[in-house]
Design a protein around this motif. Structure first.
Motif, PDB file in Angstrom:
ATOM      1  N   VAL A  75     -86.952  44.419  -6.414  1.00 48.77           N
ATOM      2  CA  VAL A  75     -87.768  45.810  -6.109  1.00 48.77           C
ATOM      3  C   VAL A  75     -87.024  46.367  -4.468  1.00 48.77           C
ATOM      4  O   VAL A  75     -87.701  45.877  -4.002  1.00 48.77           O
ATOM      5  N   PRO A  76     -86.438  47.014  -4.602  1.00 47.09           N
ATOM      6  CA  PRO A  76     -86.301  47.589  -3.047  1.00 47.09           C
ATOM      7  C   PRO A  76     -87.035  47.898  -1.763  1.00 47.09           C
ATOM      8  O   PRO A  76     -87.622  48.991  -2.880  1.00 47.09           O
ATOM      9  N   VAL A  77     -87.934  47.653  -1.266  1.00 43.27           N
ATOM     10  CA  VAL A  77     -89.224  48.035  -0.808  1.00 43.27           C
ATOM     11  C   VAL A  77     -88.899  48.388   0.842  1.00 43.27           C
ATOM     12  O   VAL A  77     -89.079  49.691   1.492  1.00 43.27           O
ATOM     13  N   LEU A  78     -87.778  47.320   1.590  1.00 44.46           N
ATOM     14  CA  LEU A  78     -87.403  47.859   2.847  1.00 44.46           C
ATOM     15  C   LEU A  78     -86.021  47.722   3.759  1.00 44.46           C
ATOM     16  O   LEU A  78     -85.670  46.918   2.604  1.00 44.46           O
ATOM     17  N   GLY A  79     -85.478  47.763   4.677  1.00 46.82           N
ATOM     18  CA  GLY A  79     -84.555  47.340   5.016  1.00 46.82           C
ATOM     19  C   GLY A  79     -84.739  46.103   5.464  1.00 46.82           C
ATOM     20  O   GLY A  79     -85.301  44.810   5.848  1.00 46.82           O
ATOM     21  N   PRO A  80     -83.294  45.049   4.743  1.00 46.02           N
ATOM     22  CA  PRO A  80     -82.886  44.120   5.989  1.00 46.02           C
ATOM     23  C   PRO A  80     -83.771  43.578   7.252  1.00 46.02           C
ATOM     24  O   PRO A  80     -83.287  44.512   8.275  1.00 46.02           O
ATOM     25  N   ASP A  81     -83.773  42.863   6.925  1.00 44.09           N
ATOM     26  CA  ASP A  81     -85.064  42.225   8.427  1.00 44.09           C
ATOM     27  C   ASP A  81     -85.759  43.107   9.105  1.00 44.09           C
ATOM     28  O   ASP A  81     -85.911  42.749  10.201  1.00 44.09           O
ATOM     29  N   ARG A  82     -86.404  44.216   8.457  1.00 44.40           N
ATOM     30  CA  ARG A  82     -86.831  45.116   8.780  1.00 44.40           C
ATOM     31  C   ARG A  82     -88.768  44.167   9.640  1.00 44.40           C
ATOM     32  O   ARG A  82     -88.912  44.639  10.101  1.00 44.40           O
ATOM     33  N   ILE A  83     -88.357  43.304   8.320  1.00 49.52           N
ATOM     34  CA  ILE A  83     -89.763  42.427   8.910  1.00 49.52           C
ATOM     35  C   ILE A  83     -89.169  41.108   9.369  1.00 49.52           C
ATOM     36  O   ILE A  83     -88.341  40.481   9.041  1.00 49.52           O
ATOM     37  N   PRO A  84     -89.493  41.511  11.002  1.00 52.84           N
ATOM     38  CA  PRO A  84     -88.141  40.406  11.128  1.00 52.84           C
ATOM     39  C   PRO A  84     -88.440  38.852  11.528  1.00 52.84           C
ATOM     40  O   PRO A  84     -89.818  38.458  12.250  1.00 52.84           O
ATOM     41  N   ALA A  85     -87.690  37.717  11.143  1.00 51.87           N
ATOM     42  CA  ALA A  85     -87.896  36.813  11.223  1.00 51.87           C
ATOM     43  C   ALA A  85     -87.709  36.287  12.712  1.00 51.87           C
ATOM     44  O   ALA A  85     -87.263  36.869  13.546  1.00 51.87           O
ATOM     45  N   ILE A  86     -88.639  35.124  13.021  1.00 55.65           N
ATOM     46  CA  ILE A  86     -89.148  34.625  14.177  1.00 55.65           C
ATOM     47  C   ILE A  86     -87.319  33.460  14.067  1.00 55.65           C
ATOM     48  O   ILE A  86     -87.546  32.383  13.839  1.00 55.65           O
ATOM     49  N   ASP A  87     -86.222  33.446  15.290  1.00 57.32           N
ATOM     50  CA  ASP A  87     -85.155  33.177  15.591  1.00 57.32           C
ATOM     51  C   ASP A  87     -85.728  31.957  16.436  1.00 57.32           C
ATOM     52  O   ASP A  87     -84.726  31.044  16.797  1.00 57.32           O
ATOM     53  N   GLU A  88     -86.476  32.414  17.737  1.00 53.86           N
ATOM     54  CA  GLU A  88     -86.336  31.342  18.821  1.00 53.86           C
ATOM     55  C   GLU A  88     -87.111  30.830  18.654  1.00 53.86           C
ATOM     56  O   GLU A  88     -88.293  31.397  20.116  1.00 53.86           O
ATOM     57  N   PRO A  89     -88.170  30.092  17.830  1.00 57.26           N
ATOM     58  CA  PRO A  89     -89.790  30.311  18.332  1.00 57.26           C
ATOM     59  C   PRO A  89     -90.085  29.463  19.447  1.00 57.26           C
ATOM     60  O   PRO A  89     -89.631  28.166  20.430  1.00 57.26           O
ATOM     61  N   ARG A  90     -91.268  30.253  20.090  1.00 59.48           N
ATOM     62  CA  ARG A  90     -90.894  29.184  21.273  1.00 59.48           C
ATOM     63  C   ARG A  90     -92.726  28.612  20.970  1.00 59.48           C
ATOM     64  O   ARG A  90     -93.670  29.089  20.411  1.00 59.48           O
ATOM     65  N   CYS A  91     -93.202  27.507  21.925  1.00 57.63           N
ATOM     66  CA  CYS A  91     -94.392  27.190  21.381  1.00 57.63           C
ATOM     67  C   CYS A  91     -95.895  25.614  21.921  1.00 57.63           C
ATOM     68  O   CYS A  91     -94.906  27.159  23.402  1.00 57.63           O
ATOM     69  N   LEU A  92     -96.850  26.501  21.685  1.00 54.31           N
ATOM     70  CA  LEU A  92     -98.096  25.773  22.793  1.00 54.31           C
ATOM     71  C   LEU A  92     -98.101  24.034  22.392  1.00 54.31           C
ATOM     72  O   LEU A  92     -97.984  23.795  21.131  1.00 54.31           O
ATOM     73  N   THR A  93     -98.665  23.539  23.388  1.00 56.48           N
ATOM     74  CA  THR A  93     -99.384  21.882  23.454  1.00 56.48           C
ATOM     75  C   THR A  93    -100.838  22.924  22.475  1.00 56.48           C
ATOM     76  O   THR A  93    -101.588  23.986  22.801  1.00 56.48           O
ATOM     77  N   VAL A  94    -101.348  22.161  21.884  1.00 55.81           N
ATOM     78  CA  VAL A  94    -102.579  22.384  20.921  1.00 55.81           C
ATOM     79  C   VAL A  94    -103.562  22.103  22.100  1.00 55.81           C
ATOM     80  O   VAL A  94    -104.754  22.937  22.526  1.00 55.81           O
ATOM     81  N   GLY A  95    -103.819  21.441  23.436  1.00 59.50           N
ATOM     82  CA  GLY A  95    -104.737  22.207  23.992  1.00 59.50           C
ATOM     83  C   GLY A  95    -104.621  23.351  25.124  1.00 59.50           C
ATOM     84  O   GLY A  95    -105.513  23.916  25.542  1.00 59.50           O
ATOM     85  N   GLU A  96    -103.187  24.345  25.322  1.00 60.56           N
ATOM     86  CA  GLU A  96    -102.861  24.929  25.548  1.00 60.56           C
ATOM     87  C   GLU A  96    -103.389  26.500  24.693  1.00 60.56           C
ATOM     88  O   GLU A  96    -103.004  27.245  24.896  1.00 60.56           O
ATOM     89  N   VAL A  97    -103.676  25.781  23.555  1.00 64.99           N
ATOM     90  CA  VAL A  97    -103.844  27.700  22.853  1.00 64.99           C
ATOM     91  C   VAL A  97    -105.534  27.601  22.650  1.00 64.99           C
ATOM     92  O   VAL A  97    -106.132  27.019  22.800  1.00 64.99           O
ATOM     93  N   ASP A  98    -105.658  29.576  23.603  1.00 67.19           N
ATOM     94  CA  ASP A  98    -107.318  30.076  23.083  1.00 67.19           C
ATOM     95  C   ASP A  98    -107.138  30.685  22.365  1.00 67.19           C
ATOM     96  O   ASP A  98    -108.529  31.098  22.541  1.00 67.19           O
TER      97      ASP A  98
END
Length: 398
Positions: A75-98
Motif C-alpha cells: 500500500v503506497p502511502v508516502l513517497g520514498p524518504d518522505r519520512i527521513p532516515a537518520i544517516d549521520e547519527p550524533r550521540c550524547l553520553t548518558v550523563g549529558e542527556v537531559d
C-alpha cells in the motif's frame, strides 16, 4: 479517499506536515558528536535497475528474481524518504542527556561491548537509523503502526547497505529499501522481497525496548542518540496519539485477513527460535512478571518489568500508560538451570537468590556479574506478528 480518512484517524496528517518536511537543524559548538568514531562506509549506489518503483506499479526487469510478495500487498502511502532516515547519527553520553523522562522508552542495541540507546521519541519521527556499533554496520528500525523495534546487521554478502523508508506498507508494516540497489525489504523480518537482492535476509540483532531509567542505571558509560538529527521535529510529541487504543482503525492498510485468534492490536511478545514461533500475551506477562516458555525444544524465560511508557498512547511519548519492558533469555548461568520470579525493581532466581536486572545481568548475590544468554524478541501488535509468523503458538493458549 480511504487512505486519507485513515491518515486523519491516526494522526498521520501530523507526520505528513512535520515528519516529511522541516529544515535542517542548526548545529555548532561542542554539542553532540558522531555516534561512531569510525563509521563503516556503505557501498556506492548502483540503481540503474531499481525495485523501488515496483510498489508504485512499475515493472521489474525481466532478469530480476521473482518477488516474494504480491504487488497488490503493498500500500503506497508516502513517497520514498518522505519520512527521513537518520544517516549521520550524533550521540550524547548518558550523563549529558537531559531530555528523557524516567519512563521514556528507548531501543537498546549492544554489539561487541558497544551499547547504544535510541529514544522512541526520535525513532517515531524517523523510523530508521543507519549506524555503526562495535565496528559493525547496523540499521535500527521502528515501525510505529506495528509497534515493533528491530535492529539488523546491514551487511549482505560483501555488500554494506544503508536503508531508507520506501513510503509503502505491507499489512500495515513498514517497507524499507536499500539505497545501493533499491531492493525492497520488510522491516519486520529483514527479508528482501522485490528487486535485485530478493531472497536475501538481514542478520537480526537484539533490540529490546526498556525505560530510560533502566538503561541509564545499567549502562552509565553508553551513548544515546541525540535530538541533533539534522531535521527539525517536535521530538517528545507522539504524532500518533491514541493509536494504542484497540478501536483506532488500521484496516485500510491491510490487504488480507489476519489470524483472528486475538484482536488485531493486542500486544504480544514475539519470539522466533530454531524454526518455532510463539506470541506471549503481553497483558498476561505484565501481570505474571515471568513466563516459562518451551520453544522448539528449548527452555526460555520471558520477563516483564513495569516502568516503561507506551510511545503510542498519549500526546506525550513519555506520558503513555505503563506497558513495561520485556526480555527473553536462556535460563541458565554458571552451568546450572535457573527459575525466576519478579521482585521489586528486577528479578530473583530461586536457586541462589541472586538479583537480576532487565538486561539479564546478576547485580547482587552469589551470581553477581553473570549474564544470561539473550534471545532476540520483539514487542509488537498481534496483527504484525501473525502476518509474518502464521503458524505461531500463543502463550498461554487463549
Amino acid at each position: 479517499m480511504r487512505l486519507r480518512r485513515l491518515a486523519a484517524a491516526l494522526g498521520l496528517a501530523a507526520v505528513l506536515a512535520t515528519a516529511c518536511g522541516g529544515s535542517p537543524a542548526a548545529t555548532g559548538g561542542d554539542g553532540p558528536r558522531p555516534c561512531a568514531a569510525e563509521p563503516v562506509a556503505s557501498d556506492g549506489r548502483d540503481v540503474e535497475r531499481s525495485g523501488l518503483g515496483w510498489i508504485f506499479g512499475e515493472e521489474l526487469p525481466a532478469d530480476f528474481p521473482a518477488p516474494t510478495i504480491d504487488q497488490s500487498d503493498f500500500v503506497p502511502v508516502l513517497g520514498p524518504d518522505r519520512i527521513p532516515a537518520i544517516d549521520e547519527p550524533r550521540c550524547l553520553t548518558v550523563g549529558e542527556v537531559d531530555f528523557l523522562d524516567e519512563a521514556a522508552a528507548v531501543v537498546t542495541v549492544t554489539v561487541d561491548g558497544d551499547t547504544r540507546a535510541y529514544p522512541l521519541e526520535i525513532l517515531t519521527w524517523h523510523e530508521l537509523v543507519n549506524d555503526t556499533i562495535g565496528g559493525r554496520p547496523v540499521t535500527v528500525s521502528y515501525c510505529p503502526l506495528c509497534n515493533s523495534a528491530i535492529a539488523y546487521d546491514r551487511r549482505v554478502g560483501d555488500r554494506i547497505l544503508d536503508f531508507g523508508t520506501s513510503g509503502a506498507l505491507t499489512q500495515s508494516s513498514m517497507v524499507m529499501y536499500d539505497r545501493q540497489t533499491e531492493t525492497l525489504w520488510t522491516h519486520f523480518d529483514g527479508r528482501a522481497v522485490a528487486g535485485e537482492l530478493t531472497g536475501a535476509r538481514l542478520e537480526l540483532l537484539s533490540a529490546p525496548v526498556v525505560s530510560w531509567a533502566s538503561f541509564r542505571d545499567a549502562f552509565p558509560d553508553a551513548l544515546v542518540l541525540s535530538r541533533d538529527t539534522g531535521h527539525e521535529r517536535d521530538y517528545g510529541r507522539n504524532p500518533y496519539p491514541g493509536y494504542e487504543n484497540a478501536s483506532t482503525p488500521i484496516v485500510a492498510f491491510m490487504t488480507s485477513s489476519v489470524d483472528d485468534r486475538l484482536a488485531l492490536k493486542r500486544r504480544v511478545v514475539g519470539v522466533e527460535l530454531d524454526g518455532g514461533a510463539a506470541a506471549v500475551l503481553h497483558d498476561h506477562l505484565f501481570d505474571a512478571g515471568v513466563v516459562e516458555l518451551d520453544l522448539a525444544g528449548r527452555e526460555l524465560t520471558v520477563w516483564s518489568l513495569p516502568g516503561t511508557a507506551s510511545a503510542l498512547d498519549r500526546q506525550s511519548v513519555a506520558g503513555g500508560d505503563d506497558v513495561g519492558a520485556t526480555s527473553v533469555f536462556v535460563p541458565s548461568a554458571d552451568g546450572s538451570a535457573l527459575t525466576f520470579a519478579r521482585v521489586e525493581g528486577g528479578f530473583r532466581d530461586d536457586q541462589t537468590g541472586s538479583t537480576w536486572n532487565i538486561f539479564g545481568e546478576a547485580v547482587a548475590g552469589p551470581l553477581a556479574g553473570e549474564r544470561l544468554e539473550r534471545v532476540s524478541h520483539v514487542d509488537t501488535f498481534w496483527f504484525a506478528w501473525a502476518t509474518f509468523f502464521e503458524d505461531t503458538a500463543i502463550v498461554p493458549d487463549p
